[in-house]
Design a protein around this motif. Sequence first.
Motif, short mmCIF file in Angstrom:
data_model
loop_
_atom_site.label_atom_id
_atom_site.label_comp_id
_atom_site.label_asym_id
_atom_site.label_seq_id
_atom_site.Cartn_x
_atom_site.Cartn_y
_atom_site.Cartn_z
N PHE A 1 0.86 -1.19 0.00
CA PHE A 1 0.00 0.00 0.00
C PHE A 1 0.89 1.24 0.00
O PHE A 1 2.07 1.18 0.38
N ASP A 2 0.33 2.34 -0.46
CA ASP A 2 1.03 3.62 -0.45
C ASP A 2 0.90 4.26 0.92
O ASP A 2 -0.22 4.40 1.45
N LEU A 3 2.02 4.63 1.48
CA LEU A 3 2.03 5.27 2.78
C LEU A 3 1.73 6.75 2.61
O LEU A 3 2.35 7.43 1.78
N ASP A 4 0.78 7.22 3.38
CA ASP A 4 0.35 8.62 3.28
C ASP A 4 1.53 9.56 3.53
O ASP A 4 2.42 9.27 4.34
N ALA A 5 1.54 10.68 2.80
CA ALA A 5 2.66 11.62 2.89
C ALA A 5 2.80 12.26 4.26
O ALA A 5 3.84 12.84 4.58
N SER A 6 1.78 12.18 5.09
CA SER A 6 1.82 12.88 6.38
C SER A 6 2.65 12.15 7.42
O SER A 6 3.00 12.74 8.45
N PHE A 7 3.00 10.89 7.20
CA PHE A 7 3.78 10.14 8.19
C PHE A 7 5.25 10.52 8.12
O PHE A 7 5.80 10.79 7.05
N TYR B 1 6.74 12.80 3.91
CA TYR B 1 7.41 12.29 5.10
C TYR B 1 8.36 13.31 5.74
O TYR B 1 9.56 13.06 5.89
N PHE B 2 7.81 14.44 6.13
CA PHE B 2 8.57 15.46 6.86
C PHE B 2 7.62 16.10 7.85
O PHE B 2 6.39 15.94 7.80
N ASP B 3 8.19 16.82 8.76
CA ASP B 3 7.40 17.52 9.79
C ASP B 3 7.04 18.91 9.27
O ASP B 3 7.90 19.79 9.21
#
Length: 846
Positions: free
Chosen positions: A403-409, A453-455
Motif C-alpha cells: 500500500f502507499d504510505l500517506d505523505a503525512s507520516f 514524510y517530513f514535519d
Amino acid sequence: MLKVVVKGVYGCVILPILCQTIPNPIKFSNTETSILFEWNLNDNYYTEWIINRPNGDKLKLIFKCTSSSTLQCIYNNTDSTVNQLFGTSVNACINGSGNVNCDSQLNPIHYPTPIIKSIIPDISINGMQVIVSGSFLKFVTLPNYYEINGSNNKIMFSGDTTLQEFNPTNVTLNFPNGCGGNKSIKLPNGNKIPFNYQKTIISSSKVAENTIEINGNNICQDESTPIQFNGKPIVSTNLINSEKVIFNISQEYSSSGIPIIIGNSDPYSIVFPPIVTSYDPFCGLDGKLVIHGKRLKSENPKSQIIVTVENTNCVNVIGNTTFLTCELSSGYDKDLIVKIDNIPSDPIMFYYGQPIIYNTTMDKTKVIIKGFCFYLTNVTAIKVGGNNLDIKSTPISNSMISFDLDASFYGKTDIIITNNKYSVSTSVTPSLYAKVIVNPNVDEKMVQLEIYYFDPTQNTLTCDGKQKLTGNGIGDYTFEINPICGTINVTVSDGTNKFTLPVTSSPGKINSCNLLENGTTLCTGSFLASTFTPTNNGIVHFSGKSVPTTFLNSTSFMFDTSDDMTTGDINLDSCTLSTTITYNLNPVILSYEASEFSKSGGIASFTGKYFVLNSPHLKITNCGNQSIPCSVISHTTIDCPISINGPYDKKCTVINDNNTAISIGNQSDGSFIVSFSAPLPLASTSVGLNGGSLIIYGENFYKTNDPFLVSIGNITCDNPILIDDSNIQCTLTPINSIDYPTIFDDLLPINITIAGKSGISPIFSYSRNLITSTVKDNFNSMFIITAIVILIGLIIAYLQFIYYYKKNRNDFISNYKLIKKQCKKTQYTRPQLQIPETRSQSFANY
C-alpha cells in the motif's frame, strides 16, 4: 709440489694416502660407565676417542680390544670423570690396516646413548622444565637441543652447554608445548627416548548447526597430532584454551554417535541431532506441513523419523536432509519436534493459522510487506500509525501486502496486521521523499514538487538551499531552480534529512520537417534547445542514423540529408530529447538509363535518392508489359524490367506507388524514352567484282513493315531480305576495278538502317578469286573452301595413279592398294591464313 688436501666426512682433513674408512661396527652399546664395540676382524676400528673439553683439555677414552671370532673393544670408566665425558668435539683414532689415524671427528651415529636414571613425567600440553639425571645426557656441546620425532619443535637444554662446568649427568630440559602420547626424543645415533604429553580428557560437547564445541582438560593439538573426527584429521580449529576447542563441521546426516579423538584422549562420541530451522506457515486447519532444517535424515535407511506437534503426530513423513513433509491435523499452538532414532531436535513453537512477516521494505512511497498466511487466514484489519487502512482497496495476497504510505507520516510508523485469531506487527521508518509533479519546459526556472514524510510544523523545507516560493503543510511546493535543459539533480532538505532527485525538462517538440533545395533538412518546433547556452551540438536520430545538426536553436534545427536516408521517425537529442514525429522524405529521381533495349525489352534504371529498400516505389505505365515489379537495388538505384517489342522508341511514364506523378530531374510529368539498340553487322560473305548475292550476319535485325536499307561503302545492296533476326540477304551490283585500285585491300563498311536506326561495321571485302568472304569474331562458315579442297585432292590422286601406271605397269597391282588407301584419307588441312591488319575482319578462311 702440488699439495692435495681431502676434507673427509665429519671433519676428516687428511692427505689422500692417510684417509681411513669410517668404521662400521657389527654392533655397539654403552652402559653408564662403559662403551663397547664389536668389529669384524678385518674392519677398521676405534682404538681411542679424544674428547676436546671446552677449556682446551683433552680427555682420552682408550679402548681395550680382544679378539676371537670377532674383535671386541671396550672402554671402562673406573674413576669419577663420568660427568666430564662431553666436549666441543670428539676425535676418533681409527686403526686401519695397522695404521692409526686420529684426525677424524667421531661420527654422531656412534655417540653413546643417554642413560636416564630419573623418570620423565607426562609433559604439560603447555610445555614444562624437567630435570633429568643419568649418563651421556650430552656428549658434544652443540646443538643445544634435542629434536622431537615427527615435529619441528625442539627440546632445549637449560644453561650454556659450551661451558666447562656443564654437567652431562644432570641436565634441565625445556619441553615445548605439544599434544598426544607416544612421543619420542630423537638422538644423534638414531635411538629414541619415549615420553608423553598429559592425556586429554573430553568431558562434554555442544553441537550447533555448523560447529562443534568440545569441553574438557588438556585439550590440545599440534601438527603431528591433529583432532581426529570420524577417523579423519580436522586442521582448521579455534582452540580457545586447554579446556575448550571449537571447530567447523559439515555434517549432512543426523547420527547417534560419531567418534572424536583429541590428542591422546579416549574416543568420545558426538551426537548430531536433527535441526529444525523453520516451517512453511500452516495457513489451514488440516493439510501438508513443510519443515526446513538440516540433518533431517539419517544415513541408516531403516531409521525412524517422527514429527510431532505436542501430542499430535504428523503422518506420512517423507523428505531428505534439508526438508520434510507430512500430513498434519488441526490442533493447538505447541512445540514442533523432529525425532530421528529417538534423537530429538530442539523444539520450535508451531502456530496454526498465524500470519507471519519476514520482510518489510519501502519503495519510494509504497510499503511492501512479505510473509505468509495473509489471505488464507482472513486478515481483518491493518493499522498504520494507529489508523485503519482501507482493506478493500489494499492488494492482499497470501504472501504480500502492499500500500502507499500517506505523505503525512514521518519517523517510525507501526503497522499491525490482524486476523480473527492473531495479530502480527512490523514497522517502517519513511525517509524524506519528493517527486516532480510537472516537468518544467526548457529554460524554465521553477519546479513544482510533491514532498512526503517530513514535519510540516518545522517550516524548514529547501531545494538546493533555496526557500520555497509557494506551498504549505503536506502537499505541493514550488521552488526556484537554475534554467534547465535536460536533466539536473536537485536536493530537497527538511533541515535534518535530505533527498536528491532528478528533474528533467519536458521534451522539445518537433512540429514539421522539410527538405530544402540544397539537400538540407529544416525542422521547426519549440523548446528544442536552451537559449542560455546556445550550441550546435545536437544529434538528429533519423533513418537509422545519428547525424549532427548544422544549425540549432530553441525553435529550429538543420542537418545534412544524405542520399540513403528514407522516410521514418525523427527526433532531436540536444540537452533534452525531443518528441518523435514521422518525417516523410519523398524519393527523388535525378536521371534514368533506358537505352540499348533488345528485341524483347530490357531494364530501365533510375538513379536518385531517398529510396526505401524492399519498397515498390515506382510503377511503369504506357510501356508494354511490366509483369515484373521494379526493384530497389539501393537507396539511390531502382531497376524496372520492361517487356516491350522494338524497334521503335517508346515514350513511357513512371509514377509513384500511390499512382501520383513523379519528376525525373526537371521532367515533371515523369515521362522517359525507351530506345532500342541499332542494327549491328558482325560478318558477311564476299563476292567478286561482278557482284552477286551475299549474306550479312549480325544482331538487332528487326522485322518491320517499313522498308530497310543496306549499303556497302557507297554502293547500295539491292533487294534486302530479312531472313531471320540475325541474317540479311541482298544483291551487290558489279563494279569496275579500275575505279577502285585498292578494292581488294580495304575493309568496306556495311551500313544497315532499320526503323530509322543505323548500324555500321567495316567488315566487307571483295574477293580476288570470286570466292571470298569476310569474317566477324564468331562466324565460321567453311563449306565452299572445303568442297574445293576435296576436289583438288581427288584430282591429285587420279594423276598419281596414271603416272605410276604408265611408269611401272608391273607394280601397278601392288601399288594400287596403297594409292587407294591414300585416296581414302583426307588430303587437305584447314588453311590458317595470315590476314593483313586491314583485312582482319574479313572471312579470310573462305
